[in-house]
Scaffold this active site. Sequence first.
Site, PDB file in Angstrom:
ATOM      1  N   LYS A   1       0.836  -1.213   0.000  1.00  0.00           N
ATOM      2  CA  LYS A   1       0.000   0.000   0.000  1.00  0.00           C
ATOM      3  C   LYS A   1       0.872   1.265   0.000  1.00  0.00           C
ATOM      4  O   LYS A   1       0.655   2.171  -0.792  1.00  0.00           O
ATOM      5  CB  LYS A   1      -0.941   0.017   1.224  1.00  0.00           C
ATOM      6  CG  LYS A   1      -1.908  -1.156   1.273  1.00  0.00           C
ATOM      7  CD  LYS A   1      -2.835  -1.090   2.465  1.00  0.00           C
ATOM      8  CE  LYS A   1      -2.124  -1.146   3.805  1.00  0.00           C
ATOM      9  NZ  LYS A   1      -1.430  -2.421   4.086  1.00  0.00           N
TER      10      LYS A   1
ATOM     11  N   ARG B   1      -9.896   0.826   8.452  1.00  0.00           N
ATOM     12  CA  ARG B   1      -9.393  -0.516   8.702  1.00  0.00           C
ATOM     13  C   ARG B   1     -10.369  -1.347   9.516  1.00  0.00           C
ATOM     14  O   ARG B   1     -10.068  -2.483   9.865  1.00  0.00           O
ATOM     15  CB  ARG B   1      -8.141  -0.385   9.531  1.00  0.00           C
ATOM     16  CG  ARG B   1      -6.944  -1.020   8.925  1.00  0.00           C
ATOM     17  CD  ARG B   1      -5.810  -0.401   9.682  1.00  0.00           C
ATOM     18  NE  ARG B   1      -4.679  -1.212   9.684  1.00  0.00           N
ATOM     19  CZ  ARG B   1      -3.549  -0.815   9.129  1.00  0.00           C
ATOM     20  NH1 ARG B   1      -3.444   0.329   8.516  1.00  0.00           N
ATOM     21  NH2 ARG B   1      -2.519  -1.589   9.192  1.00  0.00           N
TER      22      ARG B   1
ATOM     23  N   ARG C   1      11.637  -5.657   4.652  1.00  0.00           N
ATOM     24  CA  ARG C   1      11.406  -4.221   4.425  1.00  0.00           C
ATOM     25  C   ARG C   1      12.407  -3.373   5.204  1.00  0.00           C
ATOM     26  O   ARG C   1      12.709  -3.635   6.350  1.00  0.00           O
ATOM     27  CB  ARG C   1       9.998  -3.837   4.857  1.00  0.00           C
ATOM     28  CG  ARG C   1       9.806  -2.316   4.831  1.00  0.00           C
ATOM     29  CD  ARG C   1       8.387  -1.879   4.944  1.00  0.00           C
ATOM     30  NE  ARG C   1       7.705  -2.429   6.088  1.00  0.00           N
ATOM     31  CZ  ARG C   1       6.386  -2.347   6.266  1.00  0.00           C
ATOM     32  NH1 ARG C   1       5.645  -1.750   5.351  1.00  0.00           N
ATOM     33  NH2 ARG C   1       5.811  -2.878   7.324  1.00  0.00           N
TER      34      ARG C   1
ATOM     35  N   ARG D   1      11.283  -1.540  10.772  1.00  0.00           N
ATOM     36  CA  ARG D   1      10.190  -1.176  11.685  1.00  0.00           C
ATOM     37  C   ARG D   1      10.069  -2.170  12.832  1.00  0.00           C
ATOM     38  O   ARG D   1      10.233  -3.373  12.623  1.00  0.00           O
ATOM     39  CB  ARG D   1       8.862  -1.116  10.905  1.00  0.00           C
ATOM     40  CG  ARG D   1       8.637   0.236  10.284  1.00  0.00           C
ATOM     41  CD  ARG D   1       7.459   0.321   9.363  1.00  0.00           C
ATOM     42  NE  ARG D   1       6.233  -0.337   9.790  1.00  0.00           N
ATOM     43  CZ  ARG D   1       5.093  -0.293   9.107  1.00  0.00           C
ATOM     44  NH1 ARG D   1       5.030   0.402   7.976  1.00  0.00           N
ATOM     45  NH2 ARG D   1       4.025  -0.923   9.527  1.00  0.00           N
TER      46      ARG D   1
ATOM     47  N   ARG E   1      -0.556  -9.040  13.284  1.00  0.00           N
ATOM     48  CA  ARG E   1      -1.134  -8.070  12.333  1.00  0.00           C
ATOM     49  C   ARG E   1      -2.002  -8.794  11.300  1.00  0.00           C
ATOM     50  O   ARG E   1      -3.043  -8.275  10.877  1.00  0.00           O
ATOM     51  CB  ARG E   1      -0.015  -7.263  11.652  1.00  0.00           C
ATOM     52  CG  ARG E   1       0.636  -6.275  12.613  1.00  0.00           C
ATOM     53  CD  ARG E   1       1.979  -5.794  12.114  1.00  0.00           C
ATOM     54  NE  ARG E   1       1.894  -5.013  10.907  1.00  0.00           N
ATOM     55  CZ  ARG E   1       2.963  -4.754  10.130  1.00  0.00           C
ATOM     56  NH1 ARG E   1       4.150  -5.218  10.454  1.00  0.00           N
ATOM     57  NH2 ARG E   1       2.806  -4.027   9.049  1.00  0.00           N
TER      58      ARG E   1
END
Length: 217
Positions: free
Chosen positions: A13, A88, A127, A160, A171
Amino acid sequence: MRLVLVGPPGAGKGTQAEFIAAHLAVPKISTGDIFRANVSQGTPLGVEAKRYMDAGQLVPDEVTINMVRDRLAEPDASDGFLLDGFPRTVPQASALDKLLADLGTALDIVMELVVDDDEVIRRLSGRRTCRGCGKIWHVEFDPTSKDNICDRCGSELFQRDDDKAETIANRLVEYADKTAPLVDFYGAQGKLVGIDATGPVEDVTVRAIDALRSYGG
Ligand code: AP5
């Protein structure tokens, strides 16, 4: 154009939001980015949000909705926006519909980025994000030319806190329980467009922009 990007953690996203927002010439509004900025500044909102983010849980609806209401009231969002990571939950989606109706407007399109859980785990565990400009990289799929240094601005990269294996698993559970129902919510409004978000980043961008064109974007 008023657009929402929805999809599981790591679907891409944030990566696609940058290209799509530039294409549409609208601001990209990422609730995750706003929460992370508050965490790093140590604001009361950041202190509250961090408890949930570190556990891989959603920040309570009331807190998130108030934050988005304030952000959408800023002048740059008056003619359009791209929301990344909001809504969300169904209550957030209902609150957004009401907020926009009060302003005499509505969402144009909700784009779902579709990828499976194995791909999500590969993407999140590799990431890296730039501390300077926020550009998103990946150690394998989109590496920088020098280890841990952003090609765009030369700043250091970081991983992160919520990209640890256990938090990623939480998550994904939160996504399935609370966010996936939005597919039916927006499907019923006739606003949902699904995009295959696998394959190279540029191919996903082309698919997204092609889909927007059919909505006048
Ligand atoms: P948020 O920051 O929104 O996290 P998320 O939805 O879990 O999404 P991510 O940012 O992890 O992934 P992404 O889909 O943007 O993927 P990306 O482009 O980085 O939210 C964080 C937390 O904040 C939440 O857990 C919650 O606590 C809180 N929060 C935020 N909004 C909230 C809300 N509305 N309500 C309540 N709480 C909220 O890509 C991932 C990686 O894959 C990158 O390394 C990238 O380089 C790579 N990649 C991207 N595309 C491709 C591709 N096509 N091929 C290969 N690699 C790719």
